[in-house]
Write a protein that holds these residues in place. Sequence first.
Motif, PDB file in Angstrom:
ATOM      1  N   ASN A 112       0.800  -1.253  -0.120  1.00  0.00           N
ATOM      2  CA  ASN A 112      -0.007  -0.101  -0.030  1.00  0.00           C
ATOM      3  C   ASN A 112       0.845   1.301  -0.001  1.00  0.00           C
ATOM      4  O   ASN A 112       0.528   2.287   0.537  1.00  0.00           O
ATOM      5  CB  ASN A 112      -0.988  -0.023   1.113  1.00  0.00           C
ATOM      6  CG  ASN A 112      -2.044  -1.158   1.204  1.00  0.00           C
ATOM      7  OD1 ASN A 112      -2.599  -1.153   0.038  1.00  0.00           O
ATOM      8  ND2 ASN A 112      -2.532  -1.573   2.179  1.00  0.00           N
TER       9      ASN A 112
ATOM     10  N   ILE B 136      -9.629   4.153  -1.581  1.00  0.00           N
ATOM     11  CA  ILE B 136     -10.555   3.078  -2.444  1.00  0.00           C
ATOM     12  C   ILE B 136     -11.961   3.616  -1.955  1.00  0.00           C
ATOM     13  O   ILE B 136     -12.494   3.039  -0.897  1.00  0.00           O
ATOM     14  CB  ILE B 136     -10.173   1.739  -2.520  1.00  0.00           C
ATOM     15  CG1 ILE B 136      -8.791   1.645  -3.026  1.00  0.00           C
ATOM     16  CG2 ILE B 136     -11.251   1.204  -3.555  1.00  0.00           C
ATOM     17  CD1 ILE B 136      -8.391   0.156  -3.165  1.00  0.00           C
TER      18      ILE B 136
ATOM     19  N   THR C 216      -6.792  -4.117   0.224  1.00  0.00           N
ATOM     20  CA  THR C 216      -7.936  -3.082   0.584  1.00  0.00           C
ATOM     21  C   THR C 216      -7.844  -3.284   2.203  1.00  0.00           C
ATOM     22  O   THR C 216      -7.312  -4.290   2.675  1.00  0.00           O
ATOM     23  CB  THR C 216      -9.227  -3.500   0.221  1.00  0.00           C
ATOM     24  OG1 THR C 216      -9.729  -5.027   0.800  1.00  0.00           O
ATOM     25  CG2 THR C 216      -9.414  -3.244  -1.517  1.00  0.00           C
TER      26      THR C 216
ATOM     27  N   ARG D  88     -15.382  -4.287  -6.763  1.00  0.00           N
ATOM     28  CA  ARG D  88     -14.949  -4.849  -5.685  1.00  0.00           C
ATOM     29  C   ARG D  88     -15.524  -6.255  -5.564  1.00  0.00           C
ATOM     30  O   ARG D  88     -16.594  -6.557  -6.050  1.00  0.00           O
ATOM     31  CB  ARG D  88     -15.677  -4.108  -4.285  1.00  0.00           C
ATOM     32  CG  ARG D  88     -15.015  -2.932  -3.947  1.00  0.00           C
ATOM     33  CD  ARG D  88     -13.652  -2.961  -3.413  1.00  0.00           C
ATOM     34  NE  ARG D  88     -13.739  -3.566  -2.153  1.00  0.00           N
ATOM     35  CZ  ARG D  88     -13.594  -3.019  -0.863  1.00  0.00           C
ATOM     36  NH1 ARG D  88     -13.599  -1.856  -0.795  1.00  0.00           N
ATOM     37  NH2 ARG D  88     -13.716  -4.045   0.143  1.00  0.00           N
TER      38      ARG D  88
ATOM     39  N   ASP E 266     -10.347   3.523   3.142  1.00  0.00           N
ATOM     40  CA  ASP E 266     -11.195   2.808   2.268  1.00  0.00           C
ATOM     41  C   ASP E 266     -12.520   2.539   2.706  1.00  0.00           C
ATOM     42  O   ASP E 266     -12.739   2.457   3.707  1.00  0.00           O
ATOM     43  CB  ASP E 266     -10.603   1.218   2.484  1.00  0.00           C
ATOM     44  CG  ASP E 266      -9.352   1.024   1.363  1.00  0.00           C
ATOM     45  OD1 ASP E 266      -8.719   1.996   0.644  1.00  0.00           O
ATOM     46  OD2 ASP E 266      -8.692  -0.018   1.578  1.00  0.00           O
TER      47      ASP E 266
ATOM     48  N   GLN F 207     -15.787   0.412   3.080  1.00  0.00           N
ATOM     49  CA  GLN F 207     -16.244  -0.986   3.216  1.00  0.00           C
ATOM     50  C   GLN F 207     -17.671  -0.818   3.682  1.00  0.00           C
ATOM     51  O   GLN F 207     -18.245   0.064   4.000  1.00  0.00           O
ATOM     52  CB  GLN F 207     -15.431  -1.315   4.770  1.00  0.00           C
ATOM     53  CG  GLN F 207     -14.038  -1.816   4.644  1.00  0.00           C
ATOM     54  CD  GLN F 207     -13.590  -2.512   5.749  1.00  0.00           C
ATOM     55  OE1 GLN F 207     -12.502  -2.257   6.146  1.00  0.00           O
ATOM     56  NE2 GLN F 207     -14.247  -3.236   6.361  1.00  0.00           N
TER      57      GLN F 207
END
Length: 562
Positions: A36, A51, A369, A394, A411, A413
């Motif tokens: 990352n 993301i 992720t 995804r 990110d 989720q």
Amino acid sequence: MARNIVFKLKNDFTGGINFRADQFQLAENESPFLMNMEIDPRGGLFTRAGIQFKNTTPIAVSQAVWNPKSTFFYDASNRYIMMSTGYTTTSGEVWYSTGANFTRLPLPAAALLNVSNTNGAAFTQWEETLYIASGYTTANIYRWIAPAANATALTASGPTWQPYASPTGGYAPRANIIKAHANKMFVANTFENGTYHQNRLRWSHEGLPEDWEENDFIDIGAGGEGIRALAIVDGQLLIFKPKATFLLMGYDVDNFQLVEVSTTTGVEYPQHVVEGDGGAYLFDFPKGLFFYNRNGLQDIFLRLNPLIVNSEINSGALDQLSLSYVNGRLWMAAPYNPEVNGSLVTYPAVNFVFDQSVGQFGAYVMFQTSDGYGVINGCDYRDSSDNAWHVMMRPDVKFAAYVDDFDNLEDDQYVGATITENIFETNYTTSWFYDDRYVQSKTFYRPDFVMKEVEQETTVGVQVYYDFDSTTALRSSTIQLGATISGSIYGPTAIYAPATAPNVDGVYGISTEAAEIVAGGRLGRAKAIQLEFTGPTIGSPSGRKWGVNSFAYKFKRRNIKG
């Protein structure tokens, strides 16, 4: 005799990840592990972008298993992100979005456009029309002229064909693959007159994508069963079979010429091929990644070769491996597990991102992720305002996401019915430094780190390993980075009552982009040394964005004892 302190600067990180080299072969600008973190081609490393979800409501597919397989940028009267799922136990589906939530593409009279191909639908655009091949067992190829309310079916060519003398329009052979090229429409892996022709490549009349002459085809028997993908490189058509790659040269039936590019390298799935700037990328198991341009096939996988040799990529789940070319870089999503004798991963667990523009031969970084997945099957999309979005799907939840957006630091989720944001882990491990003298002990003093400034207080950990043992850190320390002021704010503050607060006008001024020198902890005495930088994770002090521009080892060489 007193020995002077000497130093060694490290400010080139453009080698990226190299899993193949051992500790002596690893170049100083390469890393045995990088997670990352982005490589700055000018020097340094910094945290990747967050993301973020593109749609706020999950894509309401009726399939029990979420199985996204293909995306496509359809640039018509409006601009659309097309997405198809693949057939599992039930038919796949085709959905579209103008940049927000997705809508299923229907057929007339409330019928459904079903996908029979396990690899999802194939898309191609001809002028303002989108053509959709949803699988050879589906009765038709479809067309959609946006913004029409639905797609319509083309009548299957074979048994009915359209001679050159009397084109009628409205026809196309049933097929798995479709591609517009050289003012013709091409299909491959076809079903004609009740017979499956998986090795057949067929093309339409010149300038007429819905008219097909019966004898305009080539059957390619070599290279295994089935044409698996098509790609266009420098105006030529690449044809991929499981163990061979061919090039169709020429622009007309009178001068078409089939050329063998490779009789040993091919692909198993259409998502193992993607077109990029100047060529096409392909993944062949067990050989790895290749780049094709006019200079032929180039192996770009040497630095990642142990992923296959050590069975870190699950060969039984290659349908979960996909290539995407997004924002000028290749993204390979892979079912990857680096643990020795670890369980086989059957989902895209990580992205290996290859950037040809970094270093002399390009460089790899690795992304994941915050919940442990890679992103898959992407495309570059431009909305109606011509803003660029780098869209990926995804694999774990029914969302499209956009990547490489550095305005977002976390990110998205999807937990239950709630979208949350989570911090993702970051890591950079150096190559071993031994001053070209691993037989000589050295006393390492406090190194100096040139760190990128951060907007929030941030703690970066440093683990220290000795003498080629990467399993146990013998020392550890932290780098404390203070917040940097980034522009001024015009708007209400705590000293104003709401009734007298001035109007909010956002942030003005340019954020400070600089660096600061930070002294690290003493590293101790060793023959060779390796540093592991671990960025902030969940539960750490606020702030996650960080980077390193350079650092300097400072040491004294000790006497050699026999």
